[in-house]
Design a protein around this motif. Structure first.
Motif, PDB file in Angstrom:
ATOM      1  N   LYS A  69       3.862   7.672  -0.613  1.00  0.00           N
ATOM      2  CA  LYS A  69       2.444   7.919  -0.349  1.00  0.00           C
ATOM      3  C   LYS A  69       1.703   6.599  -0.269  1.00  0.00           C
ATOM      4  O   LYS A  69       2.167   5.568  -0.775  1.00  0.00           O
ATOM      5  CB  LYS A  69       1.824   8.815  -1.415  1.00  0.00           C
ATOM      6  N   ARG A  70       0.556   6.635   0.382  1.00  0.00           N
ATOM      7  CA  ARG A  70      -0.320   5.468   0.456  1.00  0.00           C
ATOM      8  C   ARG A  70      -1.065   5.325  -0.865  1.00  0.00           C
ATOM      9  O   ARG A  70      -1.620   6.294  -1.381  1.00  0.00           O
ATOM     10  CB  ARG A  70      -1.331   5.632   1.584  1.00  0.00           C
ATOM     11  N   VAL A  71      -1.078   4.130  -1.403  1.00  0.00           N
ATOM     12  CA  VAL A  71      -1.815   3.863  -2.638  1.00  0.00           C
ATOM     13  C   VAL A  71      -3.311   3.985  -2.379  1.00  0.00           C
ATOM     14  O   VAL A  71      -4.046   4.574  -3.169  1.00  0.00           O
ATOM     15  CB  VAL A  71      -1.472   2.459  -3.193  1.00  0.00           C
ATOM     16  N   ASP A  76       8.254   5.745 -10.042  1.00  0.00           N
ATOM     17  CA  ASP A  76       7.392   5.283  -8.954  1.00  0.00           C
ATOM     18  C   ASP A  76       7.410   3.766  -8.913  1.00  0.00           C
ATOM     19  O   ASP A  76       7.375   3.105  -9.958  1.00  0.00           O
ATOM     20  CB  ASP A  76       5.961   5.776  -9.143  1.00  0.00           C
ATOM     21  N   ILE A  77       7.459   3.221  -7.693  1.00  0.00           N
ATOM     22  CA  ILE A  77       7.509   1.767  -7.503  1.00  0.00           C
ATOM     23  C   ILE A  77       6.895   1.445  -6.141  1.00  0.00           C
ATOM     24  O   ILE A  77       7.044   2.218  -5.191  1.00  0.00           O
ATOM     25  CB  ILE A  77       8.969   1.254  -7.601  1.00  0.00           C
ATOM     26  N   LEU A  78       6.186   0.332  -6.067  1.00  0.00           N
ATOM     27  CA  LEU A  78       5.644  -0.104  -4.778  1.00  0.00           C
ATOM     28  C   LEU A  78       6.786  -0.464  -3.838  1.00  0.00           C
ATOM     29  O   LEU A  78       7.791  -1.043  -4.268  1.00  0.00           O
ATOM     30  CB  LEU A  78       4.734  -1.313  -4.950  1.00  0.00           C
ATOM     31  N   LEU A  79       6.610  -0.152  -2.575  1.00  0.00           N
ATOM     32  CA  LEU A  79       7.621  -0.500  -1.579  1.00  0.00           C
ATOM     33  C   LEU A  79       7.853  -2.007  -1.552  1.00  0.00           C
ATOM     34  O   LEU A  79       8.986  -2.458  -1.402  1.00  0.00           O
ATOM     35  CB  LEU A  79       7.219   0.031  -0.198  1.00  0.00           C
ATOM     36  N   SER A  80       6.807  -2.799  -1.756  1.00  0.00           N
ATOM     37  CA  SER A  80       6.972  -4.256  -1.764  1.00  0.00           C
ATOM     38  C   SER A  80       7.906  -4.706  -2.886  1.00  0.00           C
ATOM     39  O   SER A  80       8.733  -5.601  -2.697  1.00  0.00           O
ATOM     40  CB  SER A  80       5.617  -4.955  -1.884  1.00  0.00           C
ATOM     41  N   ASP A 100       0.816  -1.212   0.000  1.00  0.00           N
ATOM     42  CA  ASP A 100       0.000   0.000   0.000  1.00  0.00           C
ATOM     43  C   ASP A 100       0.856   1.271   0.000  1.00  0.00           C
ATOM     44  O   ASP A 100       0.346   2.364   0.190  1.00  0.00           O
ATOM     45  CB  ASP A 100      -0.944   0.009   1.208  1.00  0.00           C
ATOM     46  N   VAL A 101       2.159   1.139  -0.234  1.00  0.00           N
ATOM     47  CA  VAL A 101       3.035   2.304  -0.217  1.00  0.00           C
ATOM     48  C   VAL A 101       3.739   2.433  -1.567  1.00  0.00           C
ATOM     49  O   VAL A 101       4.429   1.516  -2.009  1.00  0.00           O
ATOM     50  CB  VAL A 101       4.084   2.206   0.921  1.00  0.00           C
ATOM     51  N   MET A 102       3.517   3.586  -2.209  1.00  0.00           N
ATOM     52  CA  MET A 102       4.169   3.898  -3.481  1.00  0.00           C
ATOM     53  C   MET A 102       5.337   4.836  -3.186  1.00  0.00           C
ATOM     54  O   MET A 102       5.161   5.866  -2.544  1.00  0.00           O
ATOM     55  CB  MET A 102       3.193   4.581  -4.447  1.00  0.00           C
TER      56      MET A 102
END
Length: 117
Positions: A46-48, A22-26, A9-11
């Motif tokens: 930021k929160r997705v 931009d990339i997801l933290l996961s 849930d974190v971009m």
């Protein structure tokens, strides 16, 4: 601090000399930076789900890839999710550039806060 269960849930926005990504933290936690690690670091988050901006101190520091966190990893103070970081590259000799060009280069390369991008 963001828990690993929230990584999807974190971009993150990664600053790179050729442009932001931009990339997801996961995904970043698994892949990390390629090649010359000093050139890519987290510049925003930021929160997705809500679009809420997150302070960078909410991101686990081992994933920020800043000069400070890489040094902490070298000294064993932080985990090294992508293996030990390489030694820092020396800052280029810019004395021959006009002051305005030198300042712009340093701002683009190291950011306003002095951390490598």
């Amino acid at each position: 601090m963001i828990d690993q269960s929230e990584f999807d849930d974190v971009m993150l926005t990664l600053g790179h000399p050729w442009g932001d990504v931009d990339i997801l933290l996961s995904e970043w936690a698994v892949r990390g930076p390629y090649g010359g690690r000093p050139f890519v670091s987290v510049t925003a988050a930021k929160r997705v789900s809500t679009g809420e901006r997150l302070a960078l101190d909410e991101i686990p520091p081992e994933y920020l890839n800043t000069p400070t966190t890489r040094q902490m990893q070298r000294e064993g103070e932080l985990p090294t999710p992508w293996g030990p970081p390489p030694d820092e590259l020396p800052r280029p000799a810019l004395d021959s550039l006009p002051p305005d060009m030198r300042e712009e280069f340093l701002r683009l390369r190291y950011g306003d806060d002095g951390s490598a991008r």
